[in-house]
Motif scaffolding. Structure first.
Motif, mmCIF file in Angstrom:
data_model
loop_
_atom_site.group_PDB
_atom_site.id
_atom_site.type_symbol
_atom_site.label_atom_id
_atom_site.label_comp_id
_atom_site.label_asym_id
_atom_site.label_seq_id
_atom_site.Cartn_x
_atom_site.Cartn_y
_atom_site.Cartn_z
ATOM 1 N N SER A 224 65.021 21.544 27.739
ATOM 2 C CA SER A 224 65.315 20.154 28.089
ATOM 3 C C SER A 224 64.008 19.403 28.280
ATOM 4 O O SER A 224 63.072 19.931 28.892
ATOM 5 N N VAL A 225 63.953 18.185 27.747
ATOM 6 C CA VAL A 225 62.774 17.330 27.904
ATOM 7 C C VAL A 225 63.226 15.979 28.446
ATOM 8 O O VAL A 225 64.026 15.286 27.810
ATOM 9 N N ASP A 226 62.739 15.639 29.617
ATOM 10 C CA ASP A 226 63.039 14.340 30.238
ATOM 11 C C ASP A 226 64.533 14.035 30.244
ATOM 12 O O ASP A 226 64.966 12.921 29.927
ATOM 13 N N GLY A 227 65.321 15.051 30.573
ATOM 14 C CA GLY A 227 66.750 14.865 30.739
ATOM 15 C C GLY A 227 67.590 15.118 29.516
ATOM 16 O O GLY A 227 68.821 15.146 29.611
ATOM 17 N N SER A 228 66.989 15.312 28.350
ATOM 18 C CA SER A 228 67.736 15.587 27.120
ATOM 19 C C SER A 228 67.544 17.036 26.711
ATOM 20 O O SER A 228 66.407 17.538 26.686
ATOM 21 N N THR A 229 68.632 17.712 26.374
ATOM 22 C CA THR A 229 68.537 19.087 25.882
ATOM 23 C C THR A 229 68.246 19.017 24.393
ATOM 24 O O THR A 229 69.073 18.544 23.611
ATOM 25 N N VAL A 230 67.060 19.470 23.990
ATOM 26 C CA VAL A 230 66.577 19.165 22.646
ATOM 27 C C VAL A 230 66.719 20.315 21.660
ATOM 28 O O VAL A 230 66.852 20.080 20.454
ATOM 29 N N ILE A 251 61.253 20.406 31.054
ATOM 30 C CA ILE A 251 60.023 19.621 31.017
ATOM 31 C C ILE A 251 60.364 18.196 31.428
ATOM 32 O O ILE A 251 61.235 17.552 30.820
ATOM 33 N N ARG A 252 59.714 17.717 32.464
ATOM 34 C CA ARG A 252 59.858 16.311 32.882
ATOM 35 C C ARG A 252 58.463 15.755 33.117
ATOM 36 O O ARG A 252 57.784 16.148 34.060
ATOM 37 N N GLY A 253 58.050 14.848 32.236
ATOM 38 C CA GLY A 253 56.691 14.329 32.332
ATOM 39 C C GLY A 253 55.682 15.447 32.194
ATOM 40 O O GLY A 253 55.708 16.206 31.220
ATOM 41 N N GLU A 254 54.820 15.573 33.172
ATOM 42 C CA GLU A 254 53.789 16.615 33.147
ATOM 43 C C GLU A 254 54.252 17.923 33.785
ATOM 44 O O GLU A 254 53.523 18.914 33.766
#
Length: 395
Positions: A224-230, A251-254
């Motif tokens: 997941s990146v910034d709330g989206s499961t990619v 992963i959220r931001g840094e």
């Protein structure tokens, strides 16, 4: 290919750089008018403007790198984000991989990560235009990267230490969350999985890939990146970690956090609504590790079939978004709007799970006014629809 040739000349690249990213309709219209006035033919104008538009879109994924890259529309949509590609590449590097075959390299997003960490890369794509775009994007790495236009199945993998595979979906129109069967990928997973069984491999798939088709000896990592499961990545051979079969990377931001397990986590029981509501990250839900996260939060589910957690303890986690519950409000639109207006709420984040609700349509119908903000959860507990007003808890 004709459009790409129009761009891949010294003059075409100079004009593309001069255009800069074209993010709006007005900017695009002015650019088209200017280029036509300068005497460029319609096909060249279309090629330049299309690339400038894609560079603007690409900035959301590639940041400043996008200004020096070329794209295809499908390649941009399907490419791996650099922050994710860097983590994939680090796993390959840490496993001692010196040469990687990137089969289905697209526009070169993952190959950029591998080459950036010093690995030699053989990048392959079956589409001629996509392979040419990848060759341009990877040109700064010189002889460390070889790009070929070929079918993955036809490539000689002699001298390759590991493979990275990003099979294309045969069926057009699927979004990232859609379930795609093994037979709908190119190259077919009937070819990919046996290859991965006899070498070290990473296989990028959609996050909704059928879990029943995941090879038993592979490590499955949802991201997941910034709330989206990619994406879902399957790792085999030396790339798979000992004792890990399920992982959720958030992963959220840094900030980067990961939870791992030898298998699916045992579920926790449902319990009455507490003072806090927790929304697990999509990667945690897909990896079926909610139970482990819930136990760390001293939480239970609000319903056995709904992936929201609730607790009384003021605990949070990087694997959830946490909210302090204010009230349970009426579900019907008119009384709900009245209750929100009474609280002065004019800015409302609407989340839903297990109910057929369009958040955008609901927000319009509520006609909110006020200076306060909050989050509204519209969901189901048993056979009852509920609306829960809450405030975010900073983690």
């Amino acid at each position: 290919m004709d459009q790409l040739r129009a761009v891949l000349t010294p003059e075409g690249l100079r004009r593309l750089d001069e255009l800069g990213p074209l993010a709006t309709t007005d900017h695009t219209a002015r650019a088209v008018s200017r280029l036509r006035t300068e005497g460029l033919d319609p096909d060249t104008v279309t090629a330049l403007v299309s690339q400038a538009h894609l560079r603007a879109r690409g900035a959301a994924k590639f940041g400043d790198l996008a200004a020096g890259m070329l794209f295809t529309r499908a390649g941009l949509e399907q490419s791996t984000r650099p922050v994710v590609a860097a983590r994939h590449a680090a796993r390959f590097r840490d496993a001692g991989i010196g040469r990687v075959a990137d089969l289905g390299c697209g526009i070169g997003g993952d190959s950029l990560g591998f080459a950036g960490l010093g690995m030699s890369v053989l990048a392959v794509d079956a589409d001629e235009v996509t392979a040419a775009v990848a060759a341009y994007n990877l040109a700064p790495f010189g002889d460390a990267v070889e790009v070929r236009h070929a079918r993955a199945e036809d490539v000689d993998l002699g001298g390759v230490d590991a493979v990275w595979l990003d099979p294309a979906r045969r069926v057009a129109g699927h979004d990232a969350q859609a379930r795609v069967a093994a037979s709908e990928y190119t190259p077919s997973l009937e070819w990919v999985f046996p290859l991965a069984a006899r070498t070290s491999a990473g296989i990028k798939l959609g996050p909704a890939f059928d879990r029943a088709e995941i090879p038993a000896d592979a490590e499955a990592q949802w991201i997941s990146v910034d709330g989206s499961t990619v994406e879902l990545v399957l790792f085999t051979g030396t790339l798979a970690r000992d004792g890990v079969r399920r992982a959720a990377l958030v992963i959220r931001g840094e900030r980067v956090h990961e939870i791992t397990a030898a298998g699916d986590a045992p579920d926790v029981d449902a319990r009455p609504m507490g003072a806090y509501l927790h929304e697990p990250e999509g990667a945690v839900i897909r990896a079926r590790l909610i139970g482990d996260v819930a136990r760390a939060l001293e939480a239970g589910t609000i319903d056995p079939h709904i992936a929201y957690l609730t607790s009384d303890a003021a605990l949070t986690s990087p694997f959830v978004q946490s909210f302090r519950v204010r009230d349970e409000l009426p579900v019907a639109t008119k009384p709900l709007a009245k209750a929100l207006r009474a609280r002065g709420i004019g800015r409302l984040e609407i989340k839903k799970r297990g109910v057929d609700v369009d958040p955008a349509a609901l927000r319009r119908a509520l006609a909110l006014r006020g200076d306060e903000s909050a989050t509204l959860f519209v969901t189901r507990i048993g056979d009852r629809r509920v609306a829960l007003l809450a405030d975010r808890v900073d983690d």
